[in-house]
Design an enzyme around this catalytic site. Structure first.
Site, mmCIF file in Angstrom:
data_model
loop_
_atom_site.group_PDB
_atom_site.id
_atom_site.type_symbol
_atom_site.label_atom_id
_atom_site.label_comp_id
_atom_site.label_asym_id
_atom_site.label_seq_id
_atom_site.Cartn_x
_atom_site.Cartn_y
_atom_site.Cartn_z
ATOM 1 N N THR A 18 3.784 -1.199 -8.214
ATOM 2 C CA THR A 18 2.793 -2.263 -8.396
ATOM 3 C C THR A 18 2.442 -2.480 -9.866
ATOM 4 O O THR A 18 2.196 -3.602 -10.286
ATOM 5 C CB THR A 18 1.506 -1.909 -7.615
ATOM 6 O OG1 THR A 18 1.848 -1.852 -6.245
ATOM 7 C CG2 THR A 18 0.412 -2.925 -7.816
ATOM 8 N N ASP A 48 10.418 -0.905 -5.764
ATOM 9 C CA ASP A 48 9.226 -0.499 -5.019
ATOM 10 C C ASP A 48 9.482 0.984 -4.689
ATOM 11 O O ASP A 48 10.598 1.339 -4.283
ATOM 12 C CB ASP A 48 9.137 -1.322 -3.733
ATOM 13 C CG ASP A 48 7.859 -1.040 -2.955
ATOM 14 O OD1 ASP A 48 7.070 -1.969 -2.766
ATOM 15 O OD2 ASP A 48 7.664 0.122 -2.514
ATOM 16 N N SER A 49 8.504 1.820 -4.852
ATOM 17 C CA SER A 49 8.787 3.252 -4.709
ATOM 18 C C SER A 49 9.110 3.641 -3.268
ATOM 19 O O SER A 49 9.526 4.769 -3.013
ATOM 20 C CB SER A 49 7.665 4.110 -5.286
ATOM 21 O OG SER A 49 6.585 4.206 -4.401
ATOM 22 N N SER A 50 8.941 2.720 -2.324
ATOM 23 C CA SER A 50 9.401 2.996 -0.956
ATOM 24 C C SER A 50 10.919 3.148 -0.938
ATOM 25 O O SER A 50 11.475 3.700 0.011
ATOM 26 C CB SER A 50 9.015 1.865 -0.014
ATOM 27 O OG SER A 50 7.700 1.455 -0.261
ATOM 28 N N ASP A 89 3.362 4.768 -3.681
ATOM 29 C CA ASP A 89 3.693 5.212 -2.318
ATOM 30 C C ASP A 89 4.411 6.560 -2.270
ATOM 31 O O ASP A 89 4.107 7.400 -1.435
ATOM 32 C CB ASP A 89 4.539 4.145 -1.605
ATOM 33 C CG ASP A 89 3.717 2.909 -1.268
ATOM 34 O OD1 ASP A 89 2.474 2.974 -1.370
ATOM 35 O OD2 ASP A 89 4.324 1.881 -0.905
HETATM 36 N N1 ASP Z 1 4.646 -0.244 -2.726
HETATM 37 C C1 ASP Z 1 4.240 0.080 -4.061
HETATM 38 C C2 ASP Z 1 5.142 1.187 -4.566
HETATM 39 O O1 ASP Z 1 4.950 2.314 -4.213
HETATM 40 C C3 ASP Z 1 2.818 0.501 -4.089
HETATM 41 C C4 ASP Z 1 2.267 0.859 -5.428
HETATM 42 O O2 ASP Z 1 2.906 0.863 -6.451
HETATM 43 O O3 ASP Z 1 1.067 1.143 -5.462
HETATM 44 O O4 ASP Z 1 6.054 0.938 -5.299
#
Ligand code: ASP
Length: 341
Positions: A13, A57-59, A90
């Protein structure tokens, strides 16, 4: 000499912008980040950066990405005073845990941060997190050595040990916590370090371990779990290690079908690590009969380790080609400050 800091931008994010068409957040490139934080230039640091292409995205984070981050740090270890990894929230605690096992004996800071709101937004927490992370990465103690000499997560008001951290909120700015370890620093008007909590041992030598073995999985206990489901899970192909998420102080059902399914798995050569589902506290296998019976099957106590540290520690240990007995021995002892025995 100006502090020399290397930023490794992986995505998340913190570097995201709104897609004008769909309104969904999508990763942007690093130039966007620097454009939006002109204050960074006020720090009199020499800052260089490496960027994931594309940022993720860290997912989507994977062990290959951890290898990329660890190698970027080890390749540049002598040229910088500290490292800041910008990362989605995440899976940040998994990355922090993995890096703590992959980069053992750090004598320089590896500070991981991100944000809950994109850095381009007016109320972003990203700007403050980035600036504080840079300051911590550059901080030196009175003895001239880096103040932080380990992998740590900086988020909002706290600095946490990386392999003790867990994401605890998808809404709040204070999104991380170590439930079983004190904070390494508190961030308020100033940055107050907890000297007793920090790992500031002298004469550490960096050892880099990039091999990881993903033949691991986790099984969560819940009332209603059937023998068929459990046996099916324990028979998953090519699995060497299982993190067994148990109740309370490390307890599981006392039913014979449960204990024999677990024992069969241990006898077959699986390594099972007992980690509590409680957010705080430790496994005390002998406190209840239900825990005693479980440890008699061959399951090892994970003490107060987090799930994130448990699963990544297993990947690291199996990645070193250790035998089952060696892995078990290593799981019983802290490797990078991840648990209290
Ligand atoms: N989905 C995002 C991620 O982990 C959430 C974040 O950065 O807060 O990349």
């Amino acid at each position: 000499m100006k502090p020399r800091i290397l930023i490794i931008y992986t995505g998340g994010t913190i570097g995201m912008i709104e897609d004008p068409a769909t309104k969904a957040l999508r990763p942007f490139d690093f130039s966007h980040l620097m454009e939006n934080v002109p204050k960074v230039k006020m720090l009199d640091y020499q800052i260089d950066n490496i960027q994931f292409a594309p940022p993720i995205d860290s997912s989507d984070m994977s062990p290959e990405h951890w290898q990329q981050i660890a190698s970027s740090i080890s390749d540049n270890y002598d040229s910088y005073d500290g490292f800041v990894v910008l990362h989605g929230t995440d899976t940040m605690a998994y990355t922090a845990s993995a890096l703590s096992f992959m980069l053992q004996g750090l004598s320089k800071p590896v500070i991981i941060t991100g944000s809950q709101l994109p850095i381009g937004e007016v109320r972003t927490d990203g700007e403050e997190n980035l600036i504080t992370a840079l300051q911590i990465a550059a901080a030196r103690a009175a003895d001239g050595r880096p103040m932080v000499q380990e992998v740590a997560i900086l988020f909002e008001n706290y600095l946490w040990r990386g392999d003790r951290s867990t994401k605890r909120s998808s809404d709040h700015f204070n999104a991380f916590k170590s439930n079983n370890y004190p904070y390494l620093a508190k961030i308020g008007l100033g940055i107050t370090y907890d000297q007793d909590a920090l790992d500031r041992r002298e004469n550490k030598r960096l050892k880099v371990f990039t091999r990881l073995d993903t033949s691991v999985m986790c099984i969560d206990l819940f009332p209603g779990l059937t023998e068929a489901t459990l046996r099916h899970q324990l028979a998953a192909p090519d699995i060497k290690g299982v993190v067994l998420r148990t109740y309370g102080a490390g307890n599981g059902p006392t039913a014979p079908w449960f204990l024999s399914a677990v024992k069969d798995a241990c006898d077959r050569g699986l390594v099972l690590l007992n980690v509590t589902q409680c957010v705080n506290g430790s496994v005390h296998s002998s406190r209840y009969q239900a825990g005693d019976l479980l440890s008699a099957t061959g399951v090892i106590s994970g003490h107060d380790i987090t799930f994130e540290a448990a699963i990544t520690k297993m990947m690291h240990l199996f990645g070193q080609g250790m035998s089952r007995a060696e892995v078990i021995e290593a799981l019983k002892n802290p490797l990078a400050g991840e648990m209290t025995v």
